[in-house]
Design a protein around this motif. Structure first.
Motif, PDB file in Angstrom:
ATOM      1  N   LYS A   1      10.011   4.865   7.413  1.00  0.00           N
ATOM      2  CA  LYS A   1       8.557   4.967   7.293  1.00  0.00           C
ATOM      3  C   LYS A   1       8.089   4.328   5.985  1.00  0.00           C
ATOM      4  O   LYS A   1       7.064   3.637   5.954  1.00  0.00           O
ATOM      5  CB  LYS A   1       8.153   6.445   7.343  1.00  0.00           C
ATOM      6  N   ILE A   2       8.826   4.554   4.925  1.00  0.00           N
ATOM      7  CA  ILE A   2       8.488   3.939   3.638  1.00  0.00           C
ATOM      8  C   ILE A   2       8.593   2.422   3.734  1.00  0.00           C
ATOM      9  O   ILE A   2       7.700   1.683   3.290  1.00  0.00           O
ATOM     10  CB  ILE A   2       9.420   4.472   2.529  1.00  0.00           C
ATOM     11  N   ALA A   3       9.684   1.955   4.335  1.00  0.00           N
ATOM     12  CA  ALA A   3       9.887   0.507   4.482  1.00  0.00           C
ATOM     13  C   ALA A   3       8.793  -0.106   5.349  1.00  0.00           C
ATOM     14  O   ALA A   3       8.269  -1.183   5.035  1.00  0.00           O
ATOM     15  CB  ALA A   3      11.263   0.228   5.077  1.00  0.00           C
ATOM     16  N   ASP A   4       8.426   0.567   6.439  1.00  0.00           N
ATOM     17  CA  ASP A   4       7.391   0.050   7.340  1.00  0.00           C
ATOM     18  C   ASP A   4       6.034  -0.008   6.638  1.00  0.00           C
ATOM     19  O   ASP A   4       5.264  -0.958   6.833  1.00  0.00           O
ATOM     20  CB  ASP A   4       7.277   0.931   8.586  1.00  0.00           C
ATOM     21  N   CYS A   5       5.736   0.997   5.836  1.00  0.00           N
ATOM     22  CA  CYS A   5       4.474   1.035   5.102  1.00  0.00           C
ATOM     23  C   CYS A   5       4.368  -0.165   4.153  1.00  0.00           C
ATOM     24  O   CYS A   5       3.358  -0.879   4.146  1.00  0.00           O
ATOM     25  CB  CYS A   5       4.375   2.343   4.313  1.00  0.00           C
TER      26      CYS A   5
ATOM     27  N   HIS B   1      -2.127  -2.676  -5.402  1.00  0.00           N
ATOM     28  CA  HIS B   1      -2.025  -1.507  -4.522  1.00  0.00           C
ATOM     29  C   HIS B   1      -0.577  -1.276  -4.096  1.00  0.00           C
ATOM     30  O   HIS B   1      -0.078  -0.140  -4.111  1.00  0.00           O
ATOM     31  CB  HIS B   1      -2.916  -1.710  -3.300  1.00  0.00           C
ATOM     32  N   LYS B   2       0.112  -2.366  -3.755  1.00  0.00           N
ATOM     33  CA  LYS B   2       1.515  -2.257  -3.366  1.00  0.00           C
ATOM     34  C   LYS B   2       2.360  -1.741  -4.535  1.00  0.00           C
ATOM     35  O   LYS B   2       3.224  -0.871  -4.358  1.00  0.00           O
ATOM     36  CB  LYS B   2       2.039  -3.618  -2.902  1.00  0.00           C
ATOM     37  N   LYS B   3       2.107  -2.278  -5.712  1.00  0.00           N
ATOM     38  CA  LYS B   3       2.857  -1.832  -6.890  1.00  0.00           C
ATOM     39  C   LYS B   3       2.650  -0.347  -7.131  1.00  0.00           C
ATOM     40  O   LYS B   3       3.596   0.399  -7.415  1.00  0.00           O
ATOM     41  CB  LYS B   3       2.408  -2.634  -8.114  1.00  0.00           C
TER      42      LYS B   3
END
Length: 419
Positions: A188-192, A401-403
């Motif tokens: 889920k973390i990777a997909d996000c 935002h990604k960071k």
């Protein structure tokens, strides 16, 4: 007991870890374990296997040697290359600015690949314990670098790469959730993060299209060298006749600045234009005007341009075009920045442009329409620049935002590394 096993026992004794942001359906505890407990070094060689030969672009990942170099460069060393299969990792021990302890890349291809054994350490993970895409985001955040720096001796290199033992790499503590839902949370973390990467890629593609559109317009809105009419004109000016031939010194004054690089001050309130694309700050200003600036020497020669309208400081080897006469300043900025590099290249005696003489600017021939047409062209290109700026800012916000997400979706690095 090897170093990885020792580090695992050490980390398992610590308090459970937990990221600051979690998806609501996951509540299992987090721990860190040494990479060596969930991964193993790949020793398999290419030998006579048919493999896609890979290289690496730091911060990007693995790409084929053909895409990077235009050809395969293995030569006689091919048989010693290390094999990679989908989900495996390659650690490039070459130091770069963003990854001074080397870069670890995930191989996502379906074909069997191979990388040089001289600068790469390859490893595979246990799929029942760790999701490769999850682990990849840890490495993209340079999680490994903050651990490995303690093992690197300054200047210690072998075959052009950092001297890092496999045991040091395998002792790297990896944080991840325990329990039956561990793989689900990792995925889920990777997909996000992956979906955010896809959004960034889409917006970057849009930015590239805008830039390409601008390049195309610049070629069409100005006459080619030796011509007096552009390929593309706005409807209201199609019967306005040919453009008039002049030189730069006919329409403006030219000089250089007076300041030195040492005059820059990060606390200054005025922009300070130096011999690079980076705009420094200054506590003083030399000029208060509308002007076009271009670098007089160095790597930015013929490539760096600025349009200013206000107070600014200027380096002594940066040229300024100012005091415009019967010409729109913004129009001249687009015209000058489009054609000046080619002119300097032709007039330079060297293979690379490294300096500009005053007469290269002053005697540069230009074609000019009427002032209303100049303003129409300048307004069109300025509007496009505004779109490009807005799109660039949008991408920067997505990256920020990604960071921020990565900082919250993973446990704090200092907690994991116990620094």
């Amino acid at each position: 007991m090897n170093k990885a096993e020792i580090m695992t026992k050490k980390h398992d004794k610590k308090c459970p870890l937990a990221p600051r942001l979690r998806f609501p359906e996951f509540r299992d505890e987090w721990y860190s374990q040494a990479l060596g407990t969930i991964a193993s070094i790949i020793k398999e060689k290419a030998e006579d296997k048919k493999c896609t030969l890979m290289s690496i672009i730091t911060g990007v990942g693995l790409i084929s040697q053909i895409d990077k170099f235009g050809k395969e460069i293995a030569g006689n060393q091919y048989k010693n290359y290390r094999i990679l299969r989908k989900g495996d990792f390659a650690y490039n021990k070459s130091a770069t600015k963003d990854y001074p302890q080397g870069f670890i890349a995930l191989y996502a291809g379906n074909e069997i690949a191979a990388v040089p054994n001289s600068i790469f350490t390859c490893f595979k993970v246990q799929p029942e314990s760790i999701v490769p895409a999850y682990l990849n985001y840890l490495f993209l955040g340079n999680f490994h670098g903050k651990w490995l720096r303690r093992y690197i001796t300054v200047g210690a290199r072998a075959h052009g790469s950092l001297s890092i033992d496999d045991d040091d790499l395998l002792s790297l503590p990896i944080p991840y959730p325990k329990g039956v839902s561990s793989l689900g949370e990792q995925q889920k973390i990777a997909d996000c993060l992956s979906s955010l990467d896809e959004r960034i890629a889409a917006e970057t593609s849009k930015l590239d299209r805008l830039k390409d559109h601008k390049k195309g317009l610049l070629k069409q809105l100005f006459p080619a060298e030796g011509e007096t009419l552009p390929q593309l004109r706005f409807p209201e000016f199609r019967d306005a006749g040919e453009w008039v031939q002049k030189i730069i010194s006919d329409v403006c004054s030219i000089s250089t600045g007076k300041s030195n690089t040492q005059d820059k001050n990060d606390d200054g309130i005025f922009p300070f234009y130096v011999r690079s694309a980076i705009i420094e700050r200054s506590t003083k200003y030399l000029y208060d005007e509308e002007a076009i600036l271009t670098v007089g020497d160095g790597v930015g020669t013929g490539k760096v341009y600025h349009y200013v309208n206000g107070k600014y400081d200027l380096h002594q080897r940066v040229y300024r075009l100012f005091r415009f006469q019967n010409i729109d300043g913004k129009f001249l900025f687009y015209l000058f920045s489009t054609f000046f590099y080619d002119r300097v290249s032709k007039m330079s005696a060297k293979n690379s442009v490294d300096s500009v003489r005053m007469d290269m600017i002053a005697k540069m021939p230009i074609s000019l329409p009427t002032l209303p047409e100049e303003q129409r062209i300048a307004d069109c290109l300025s509007s496009l620049d505004e779109l490009i700026t807005a799109q660039t800012q949008k991408i920067d916000l997505l990256k920020d935002h990604k960071k921020g997400l990565m900082q919250q979706l993973f446990p704090r690095i200092d907690e994991v590394l116990h620094e």
